[in-house]
Design a protein around this motif. Structure first.
Motif, PDB file in Angstrom:
ATOM      1  N   TRP A 187      -8.449 -12.022   1.265  1.00 20.33           N
ATOM      2  CA  TRP A 187      -8.410 -10.602   0.852  1.00 20.33           C
ATOM      3  C   TRP A 187      -7.220 -10.300  -0.031  1.00 20.33           C
ATOM      4  N   GLN A 188      -6.524 -11.335  -0.497  1.00 20.72           N
ATOM      5  CA  GLN A 188      -5.217 -11.090  -1.104  1.00 20.72           C
ATOM      6  C   GLN A 188      -5.226 -10.906  -2.607  1.00 20.72           C
ATOM      7  N   TYR A 193      -3.985  -1.976  -2.604  1.00 17.58           N
ATOM      8  CA  TYR A 193      -5.128  -1.458  -3.369  1.00 17.58           C
ATOM      9  C   TYR A 193      -6.046  -2.597  -3.822  1.00 17.58           C
ATOM     10  N   PHE A 194      -5.473  -3.747  -4.118  1.00 17.27           N
ATOM     11  CA  PHE A 194      -6.333  -4.895  -4.452  1.00 17.27           C
ATOM     12  C   PHE A 194      -7.221  -5.229  -3.246  1.00 17.27           C
ATOM     13  N   LEU A 204      -9.021  -1.293  -9.136  1.00 19.91           N
ATOM     14  CA  LEU A 204      -8.445  -1.803  -7.879  1.00 19.91           C
ATOM     15  C   LEU A 204      -8.199  -3.305  -7.967  1.00 19.91           C
ATOM     16  N   LEU A 205      -9.116  -4.002  -8.632  1.00 26.28           N
ATOM     17  CA  LEU A 205      -9.033  -5.469  -8.678  1.00 26.28           C
ATOM     18  C   LEU A 205      -8.287  -5.977  -9.904  1.00 26.28           C
ATOM     19  N   ARG A 207      -3.405  -1.372 -11.731  1.00 30.53           N
ATOM     20  CA  ARG A 207      -4.150  -0.781 -10.598  1.00 30.53           C
ATOM     21  C   ARG A 207      -3.785   0.698 -10.436  1.00 30.53           C
ATOM     22  N   PRO A 208      -4.569   1.459  -9.659  1.00 31.13           N
ATOM     23  CA  PRO A 208      -4.197   2.862  -9.430  1.00 31.13           C
ATOM     24  C   PRO A 208      -2.778   2.932  -8.872  1.00 31.13           C
ATOM     25  N   ALA A 209      -2.046   3.960  -9.294  1.00 40.67           N
ATOM     26  CA  ALA A 209      -0.674   4.097  -8.810  1.00 40.67           C
ATOM     27  C   ALA A 209      -0.647   4.901  -7.521  1.00 40.67           C
ATOM     28  N   HIS A 210      -1.732   5.624  -7.245  1.00 38.82           N
ATOM     29  CA  HIS A 210      -1.691   6.582  -6.144  1.00 38.82           C
ATOM     30  C   HIS A 210      -3.076   6.762  -5.532  1.00 38.82           C
TER      31      HIS A 210
END
Ligand code: ADP
Ligand code: MG
Length: 321
Positions: free
Chosen positions: A190-191, A211-212, A286-287, A294-297
């Protein structure tokens, strides 16, 4: 050795162990009966047998994980009832940290495996709803100054009646005021790349590492399988342990791509029609290989989930353009 019937005394009360629910490298979780109150709880203990056999460095790490989990969950008080498992009591049992948690209906990993075997994968709307709940849980973890670093179905507990999930297992939590590279933690399947491939001095993780894992979870919920990238990391870890990153780099002549075109197409197809674009846009963010992309928030994530969910919930979404 703990066995059925053993009574555990924690700071706030006593609990009789009734049946083991699950075990891991160093822990064991029991269904237990609260003796000074009505109802059932989950008691999470250190596995004393494993502890005795482990080398001292590992023993210290396991104890510190349990202390971290208790400190984090205590720091959440007053508990708001949403999407993070509730700590009811804590203390020591046979010299080791121990806790009593609200009892839920098992973990999402086991639930999904059973549902899949019965030919009942979660509907896309359910997958988006669970992802939103986990996003809310991560927002709380991050707002309290921590990152989780082990988000996966086995660490999400299910409330069958409410059809909701709660985040659990905070032993790998690291504080956000300590962003220095660290030693390996978590579960390879999942990393994010920065949690699997070490940089100078170790693994440089932050909130976007969680988030990833949220993206890997979203893909898994919708498609019913791991990303090939995640499966490759998991297999390499199983075969090569600490040398997994080097072995994978060797085998792929570099890092394997995270979201391949056929995987994006499968995801979009499973989500369906008009909801596919916002959901796939979110999945790609997200990925993203680089944390900066990736999203910051959490808000960006919840907005994208709401956009996709709103289309799925609309009565005529199947005929929408
Ligand atoms: N509060 C709970 N209610 C029901 N089952 C639980 C609870 N906490 C843990 N479990 C079960 O025990 C397993 C292991 O718990 P977890 O907190 O993830 O510890 P570990 O560090 O051993 O992975 C979970 O995957 C779940 O199946
Ligand atoms: Mg766990």
């Amino acid at each position: 050795m703990d066995e059925t019937g053993t009574v555990i005394s924690l700071a706030g009360g006593q609990y009789r162990l009734c049946a083991p629910l699950a075990g891991s490298a160093y822990g064991v979780v029991w269904r237990a009966q609260a003796l000074n109150a009505t109802g059932w709880v989950a008691v999470k203990l250190v596995n004393l047998e494993q502890m005795r056999r482990a080398p001292p460095a590992l023993q210290a790490r396991w104890q510190s994980s349990a202390h971290t989990e208790i400190a984090f969950l205590r720091g959440l008080a007053p508990w708001d009832g949403r999407h993070i498992v509730r700590l009811l009591d804590s203390g020591e049992h046979q010299g080791m940290p121990a806790m009593a948690l609200e009892l839920l209906d098992g973990d999402l990993g086991a639930h999904l495996a059973a549902e899949q075997a019965a030919g009942r994968p979660p509907a896309p709307g359910q997958a988006l709803a669970w992802t939103g709940q986990v996003n809310g849980a991560l927002a709380r973890v991050h707002a309290h100054g921590w990152r989780h670093l082990d988000l996966k179905p086995g660490n999400l507990l299910l409330d069958r009646q409410a059809r909701t999930v709660k985040l659990a297992d905070f032993g790998t939590n690291r504080r956000l005021d300590d962003l220095g590279a660290h030693s390996y933690v978590g579960t390879a399947n999942w990393q994010a790349p920065e949690q699997f491939f070490p940089g100078d001095g170790g693994y440089a993780t932050d909130t976007r590492t969680d988030y990833f894992a949220l993206g890997a979870l979203l893909y898994y919920l919708v498609c019913g399988r791991l990303l090939r990238y995640s499966a490759a990391c998991g297999q390499a870890w199983q075969v090569h342990g600490r040398d997994a990153a080097a072995a994978l780099l060797d085998a792929h002549q570099g890092r394997p791509a995270v979201l391949q075109p056929d995987e994006a197409a499968l995801f979009a197809g499973r989500i369906g029609h008009a909801a596919a674009a916002p959901a796939l846009g979110l999945l790609r963010r997200l990925l993203a290989e680089r944390p900066a992309d990736r999203p910051a928030h959490a808000l960006e994530i919840s907005r994208a989930l709401a956009a996709a969910g709103a289309v799925l919930a609309a009565p005529d979404w199947r005929s929408a353009a």
